[in-house]
Design a protein around this motif. Structure first.
Motif, PDB file in Angstrom:
ATOM      1  N   ASP A  38      -3.272 -16.842  15.695  1.00 56.36           N
ATOM      2  CA  ASP A  38      -2.333 -17.421  16.652  1.00 56.36           C
ATOM      3  C   ASP A  38      -1.185 -18.089  15.914  1.00 56.36           C
ATOM      4  N   GLY A  39       0.019 -17.840  16.399  1.00 58.89           N
ATOM      5  CA  GLY A  39       1.199 -18.471  15.826  1.00 58.89           C
ATOM      6  C   GLY A  39       1.765 -17.751  14.619  1.00 58.89           C
ATOM      7  N   LEU A  40       1.112 -16.681  14.151  1.00 55.87           N
ATOM      8  CA  LEU A  40       1.615 -15.938  12.989  1.00 55.87           C
ATOM      9  C   LEU A  40       1.997 -14.525  13.375  1.00 55.87           C
ATOM     10  N   MET A  41       2.785 -13.917  12.543  1.00 60.69           N
ATOM     11  CA  MET A  41       3.074 -12.497  12.628  1.00 60.69           C
ATOM     12  C   MET A  41       2.251 -11.823  11.529  1.00 60.69           C
ATOM     13  N   PRO A  63      -0.670  -3.874   2.240  1.00 62.93           N
ATOM     14  CA  PRO A  63       0.468  -3.042   2.650  1.00 62.93           C
ATOM     15  C   PRO A  63       1.771  -3.505   2.021  1.00 62.93           C
ATOM     16  N   THR A  64       2.709  -2.590   1.967  1.00 60.13           N
ATOM     17  CA  THR A  64       4.041  -2.964   1.496  1.00 60.13           C
ATOM     18  C   THR A  64       4.763  -3.717   2.607  1.00 60.13           C
ATOM     19  N   GLU A  65       5.825  -4.386   2.222  1.00 60.72           N
ATOM     20  CA  GLU A  65       6.623  -5.125   3.191  1.00 60.72           C
ATOM     21  C   GLU A  65       7.905  -4.360   3.474  1.00 60.72           C
ATOM     22  N   GLY A  66       8.335  -4.405   4.725  1.00 63.02           N
ATOM     23  CA  GLY A  66       9.648  -3.891   5.084  1.00 63.02           C
ATOM     24  C   GLY A  66       9.745  -2.411   5.364  1.00 63.02           C
ATOM     25  N   SER A  67       8.618  -1.693   5.391  1.00 59.22           N
ATOM     26  CA  SER A  67       8.691  -0.265   5.660  1.00 59.22           C
ATOM     27  C   SER A  67       7.377   0.252   6.211  1.00 59.22           C
ATOM     28  N   LEU A  68       7.475   1.179   7.126  1.00 55.69           N
ATOM     29  CA  LEU A  68       6.296   1.888   7.598  1.00 55.69           C
ATOM     30  C   LEU A  68       5.911   2.956   6.583  1.00 55.69           C
ATOM     31  N   TYR A 123      13.520   8.710   7.238  1.00 56.60           N
ATOM     32  CA  TYR A 123      12.532   8.188   6.294  1.00 56.60           C
ATOM     33  C   TYR A 123      12.859   8.579   4.856  1.00 56.60           C
ATOM     34  N   ASP A 124      13.535   9.706   4.676  1.00 52.13           N
ATOM     35  CA  ASP A 124      13.774  10.240   3.334  1.00 52.13           C
ATOM     36  C   ASP A 124      15.189  10.024   2.819  1.00 52.13           C
ATOM     37  N   GLN A 125      15.870   9.023   3.322  1.00 49.71           N
ATOM     38  CA  GLN A 125      17.212   8.757   2.832  1.00 49.71           C
ATOM     39  C   GLN A 125      17.150   8.398   1.345  1.00 49.71           C
ATOM     40  N   PRO A 126      17.868   9.116   0.487  1.00 48.49           N
ATOM     41  CA  PRO A 126      17.742   8.890  -0.948  1.00 48.49           C
ATOM     42  C   PRO A 126      18.200   7.498  -1.407  1.00 48.49           C
ATOM     43  N   GLU A 127      19.108   6.873  -0.644  1.00 45.97           N
ATOM     44  CA  GLU A 127      19.604   5.559  -1.069  1.00 45.97           C
ATOM     45  C   GLU A 127      18.698   4.408  -0.633  1.00 45.97           C
ATOM     46  N   ALA A 128      17.651   4.719   0.147  1.00 42.39           N
ATOM     47  CA  ALA A 128      16.762   3.657   0.643  1.00 42.39           C
ATOM     48  C   ALA A 128      15.313   4.021   0.355  1.00 42.39           C
ATOM     49  N   ASP A 129      14.566   3.072  -0.159  1.00 43.70           N
ATOM     50  CA  ASP A 129      13.131   3.276  -0.361  1.00 43.70           C
ATOM     51  C   ASP A 129      12.363   2.608   0.781  1.00 43.70           C
ATOM     52  N   PHE A 130      12.977   2.589   1.947  1.00 37.17           N
ATOM     53  CA  PHE A 130      12.425   1.928   3.127  1.00 37.17           C
ATOM     54  C   PHE A 130      12.671   2.798   4.355  1.00 37.17           C
ATOM     55  N   SER A 131      11.815   2.662   5.357  1.00 39.43           N
ATOM     56  CA  SER A 131      12.152   3.207   6.667  1.00 39.43           C
ATOM     57  C   SER A 131      13.244   2.295   7.239  1.00 39.43           C
ATOM     58  N   PRO A 132      13.976   2.742   8.270  1.00 37.79           N
ATOM     59  CA  PRO A 132      15.015   1.872   8.828  1.00 37.79           C
ATOM     60  C   PRO A 132      14.444   0.528   9.282  1.00 37.79           C
ATOM     61  N   SER A 133      15.231  -0.518   9.126  1.00 33.61           N
ATOM     62  CA  SER A 133      14.829  -1.850   9.575  1.00 33.61           C
ATOM     63  C   SER A 133      14.789  -1.907  11.096  1.00 33.61           C
ATOM     64  N   ASN A 134      15.738  -1.232  11.724  1.00 36.19           N
ATOM     65  CA  ASN A 134      15.804  -1.194  13.188  1.00 36.19           C
ATOM     66  C   ASN A 134      16.108   0.228  13.635  1.00 36.19           C
ATOM     67  N   VAL A 143      12.993  -0.453  21.340  1.00 35.05           N
ATOM     68  CA  VAL A 143      13.557  -0.869  20.058  1.00 35.05           C
ATOM     69  C   VAL A 143      12.417  -1.106  19.075  1.00 35.05           C
ATOM     70  N   LEU A 144      12.654  -0.741  17.808  1.00 36.30           N
ATOM     71  CA  LEU A 144      11.716  -1.013  16.711  1.00 36.30           C
ATOM     72  C   LEU A 144      12.379  -1.986  15.751  1.00 36.30           C
ATOM     73  N   CYS A 145      11.588  -2.881  15.200  1.00 32.80           N
ATOM     74  CA  CYS A 145      12.080  -3.805  14.180  1.00 32.80           C
ATOM     75  C   CYS A 145      11.029  -3.900  13.079  1.00 32.80           C
ATOM     76  N   THR A 146      11.365  -3.406  11.906  1.00 32.15           N
ATOM     77  CA  THR A 146      10.488  -3.522  10.750  1.00 32.15           C
ATOM     78  C   THR A 146      11.075  -4.612   9.870  1.00 32.15           C
ATOM     79  N   ASP A 147      10.512  -5.795   9.974  1.00 33.53           N
ATOM     80  CA  ASP A 147      11.026  -6.950   9.264  1.00 33.53           C
ATOM     81  C   ASP A 147      10.741  -6.824   7.771  1.00 33.53           C
ATOM     82  N   TYR A 148      11.710  -7.141   6.960  1.00 33.82           N
ATOM     83  CA  TYR A 148      11.614  -7.082   5.504  1.00 33.82           C
ATOM     84  C   TYR A 148      10.475  -7.941   4.965  1.00 33.82           C
ATOM     85  N   ASP A 149      10.133  -9.012   5.661  1.00 34.47           N
ATOM     86  CA  ASP A 149       9.108  -9.942   5.174  1.00 34.47           C
ATOM     87  C   ASP A 149       7.765  -9.824   5.897  1.00 34.47           C
ATOM     88  N   LEU A 150       7.592  -8.829   6.731  1.00 38.47           N
ATOM     89  CA  LEU A 150       6.343  -8.702   7.473  1.00 38.47           C
ATOM     90  C   LEU A 150       5.608  -7.420   7.091  1.00 38.47           C
TER      91      LEU A 150
END
Length: 180
Positions: A38-41, A63-68, A123-134, A143-150
């Motif tokens: 409770d109270g956390l993400m 898990p890694t942070e900031g990407s699916l 997902y495979d954008q060469p300039e990003a090692d992350f899925s989109p943040s939003n 809407v999807l939000c993948t928080d960098y710190d979660l």
């Protein structure tokens, strides 16, 4: 001696042969900790009983942070396609956190526009090692939000979409409390 609080940043990769995915619900059963207190993400603060002196066991890669991971990204895109009025032709927008792109110009940010049916390519954008943040439908039906710190991606959408995600055997989804 070292302490590992997280599994790194960016896209998750399978750790190799002999490893399997440990779902949060299984870890919660093993430890007796709630899946999300409770109270956390979902974050490194979850599952305190699984850690010793703040560090994860050697046999567990958090898990890694900031990407699916790719499998979850693809399954999520399939669910969104099924529950979007225009299906794969749904116009959507994608945004990458500039920190994930190594950006230094924070006054000139970019949003990508395209079809939901092509979103797996994001997902495979060469300039990003992350899925989109939003990622969101142009009609704002979801809407999807993948928080960098979660360690999770938040999804907001119709009750039918949310129920489908909660009942999907491939996606591990938990309902978070509604903040007023």
């Amino acid at each position: 001696m070292s302490i590992t609080t997280g599994g790194g940043l960016g896209r998750a990769r399978h750790p190799g042969p002999g490893w399997r995915r440990l779902r949060w619900t299984e870890l919660a059963r093993r430890t007796g900790d709630p899946t999300v207190p409770d109270g956390l993400m979902p974050s490194y603060r979850c599952f305190p009983s699984a850690k010793k002196e703040g560090s994860w066991p050697l046999g567990m890669v958090p898990p890694t942070e900031g990407s699916l991971d790719r499998e979850t990204w693809n399954q999520l895109i399939a669910a969104l396609t099924q529950y979007s009025p225009a299906g794969s032709d749904t116009r959507c927008l994608a945004y990458y956190n500039p920190l994930t792109l190594g950006a230094t110009d924070f006054d000139n940010l970019h949003v990508r526009v395209g079809r939901l049916g092509d979103a797996e390519l994001l997902y495979d954008q060469p300039e990003a090692d992350f899925s989109p943040s939003n990622l969101w439908a142009d009609d704002r039906s979801w809407v999807l939000c993948t928080d960098y710190d979660l360690w999770a991606t938040k999804v907001v959408g119709s009750p039918a979409l949310i129920n489908a995600l909660l009942n999907d055997s491939e996606i591990e989804a938990v309902r978070l409390p509604w903040a007023h």
